[in-house]
Design a protein around this motif. Sequence first.
Motif, short mmCIF file in Angstrom:
data_model
loop_
_atom_site.label_atom_id
_atom_site.label_comp_id
_atom_site.label_asym_id
_atom_site.label_seq_id
_atom_site.Cartn_x
_atom_site.Cartn_y
_atom_site.Cartn_z
N LEU A 28 43.72 31.51 45.60
CA LEU A 28 43.00 32.13 44.48
C LEU A 28 43.98 32.73 43.47
CD1 LEU A 28 40.25 33.07 43.29
CD2 LEU A 28 40.48 35.14 44.70
N GLY B 276 42.45 33.97 40.32
CA GLY B 276 41.59 34.64 39.34
C GLY B 276 40.57 35.50 40.05
N THR B 277 39.37 35.58 39.48
CA THR B 277 38.29 36.36 40.08
C THR B 277 37.20 35.41 40.56
OG1 THR B 277 38.72 38.28 38.68
CG2 THR B 277 36.55 38.13 39.72
N LEU B 278 36.87 35.51 41.83
CA LEU B 278 35.88 34.66 42.49
C LEU B 278 34.72 35.52 42.94
CD1 LEU B 278 34.97 32.07 44.15
CD2 LEU B 278 36.41 32.97 45.99
N VAL B 279 33.49 35.04 42.72
CA VAL B 279 32.31 35.77 43.21
C VAL B 279 31.65 34.92 44.30
CG1 VAL B 279 30.08 36.79 42.66
CG2 VAL B 279 31.95 36.90 41.00
N SER C 180 32.81 40.29 44.90
CA SER C 180 33.88 39.88 43.99
C SER C 180 35.21 39.91 44.72
CB SER C 180 33.92 40.81 42.77
OG SER C 180 34.94 40.42 41.88
N VAL C 181 35.96 38.79 44.65
CA VAL C 181 37.25 38.66 45.33
C VAL C 181 38.31 38.32 44.29
CG1 VAL C 181 38.54 37.47 47.14
CG2 VAL C 181 36.08 37.83 47.40
N THR C 182 39.44 39.05 44.30
CA THR C 182 40.47 38.85 43.28
C THR C 182 41.82 38.43 43.86
OG1 THR C 182 41.03 41.20 43.33
CG2 THR C 182 39.38 40.50 41.71
N THR D 162 30.25 32.33 41.46
CA THR D 162 30.98 32.14 40.19
C THR D 162 32.40 31.69 40.51
OG1 THR D 162 29.70 33.93 39.17
CG2 THR D 162 31.70 33.20 38.03
N PRO E 250 36.39 30.94 39.76
CA PRO E 250 37.42 31.57 38.92
C PRO E 250 37.80 30.65 37.77
CG PRO E 250 38.36 30.72 40.95
CD PRO E 250 36.89 30.55 41.08
#
Length: 359
Positions: free
Chosen positions: A282, A284-287, A297-299, A322, A324
Amino acid sequence: MGDGSTTQSDIPVAVFGIDGSSILAAGIAAGAFHTCALLSDNTVECWGNNGSGRLGDGTTTNSSTPVPVGGLSNVGEIALGYAHSCAQLGDQTVECWGDNSSGQLGNGSTTSSATPGPVNGISTAASIASGGFHSCATLSGGTVQCWGDNTYGQLGDGTTDQATTPVTVSAISTAPTIALGYDHSCAQLANGSAQCWGDNTYGQLGNGTSSISMTPEPVTGAPEVIWSSSDSTVATIDINGQASALSPGTTTITATATDGSTSASTTLTVVTHTIGGTVSGLSGTLVLQDNGGDNLSVTADGSFTFATPLASGATYNGTVATQPTGQTCAVSSGSGVVGSSDITGVTVTCSSYAYTVGG
């Protein structure tokens, strides 16, 4: 007895071919002189007397070993009368075969059939039962319909008229199950009470009399039951006594007779487990979300855990809500049933888009 002979036995004998290894019985029902088994592949086999074609194999030849019922698959339940047989199918229709002298096949005629045929107008059957020369089905909405012989009012429609197609039982709207005797019928209601109708020569309606009843009568001494949970944040319980776990903890489940005659309690402990796993790749930001909600939300790469734990037996389904920016993330091992421990094996793998530059 289905053992390939006509020799009586005062001890149990094995039914030929249904041996519990290659062929498994999932249900069984017996009529006056015939028996049928619902097999684990949802087909039906019958054996015994085959008068009027009650074995359903297209003949009227008696069989001392099981024979397949023709054309039946996806069967959920079977019920046998004196000389007829019925099956509830997975699509909630009902098919019957055998003797039809009183219209007990429910097909609008009184012609017997050696093969299954549909019961007219039944498309939402939840359960079935058969008596001597009549049958009934509970419907998904809680009502009951019956068909066949009605000499003693056992169809419950307020008459003694024979019915070759289903008629609605009067004033029954919350019946999860039914049971039929030779000439009478009974229904369990959702509140825990029971009502019966039909022949009452021996007091089989349980209403304190010996008079027949063409409509349902409450069974005397079968009080209604009220269910309660002492902590509805841990678990709730419905009018049928079915508990639903909501959060970790303990609650006292109590069943109380409405007449105050008795009550009983038990302690229900709800154990929940977390749902989580790992993310890799990862940038970016993953939902993520579980069961269509519980967004997380995982960053960064590493482990994650959804906020809402689930009880043992519950299902989980982790998906990407969502993606990233510039990446695609895929979930593996993301769904299943919660067992006796936390779920830690959900794997999310992310990769960046690959572009080809040309000119």
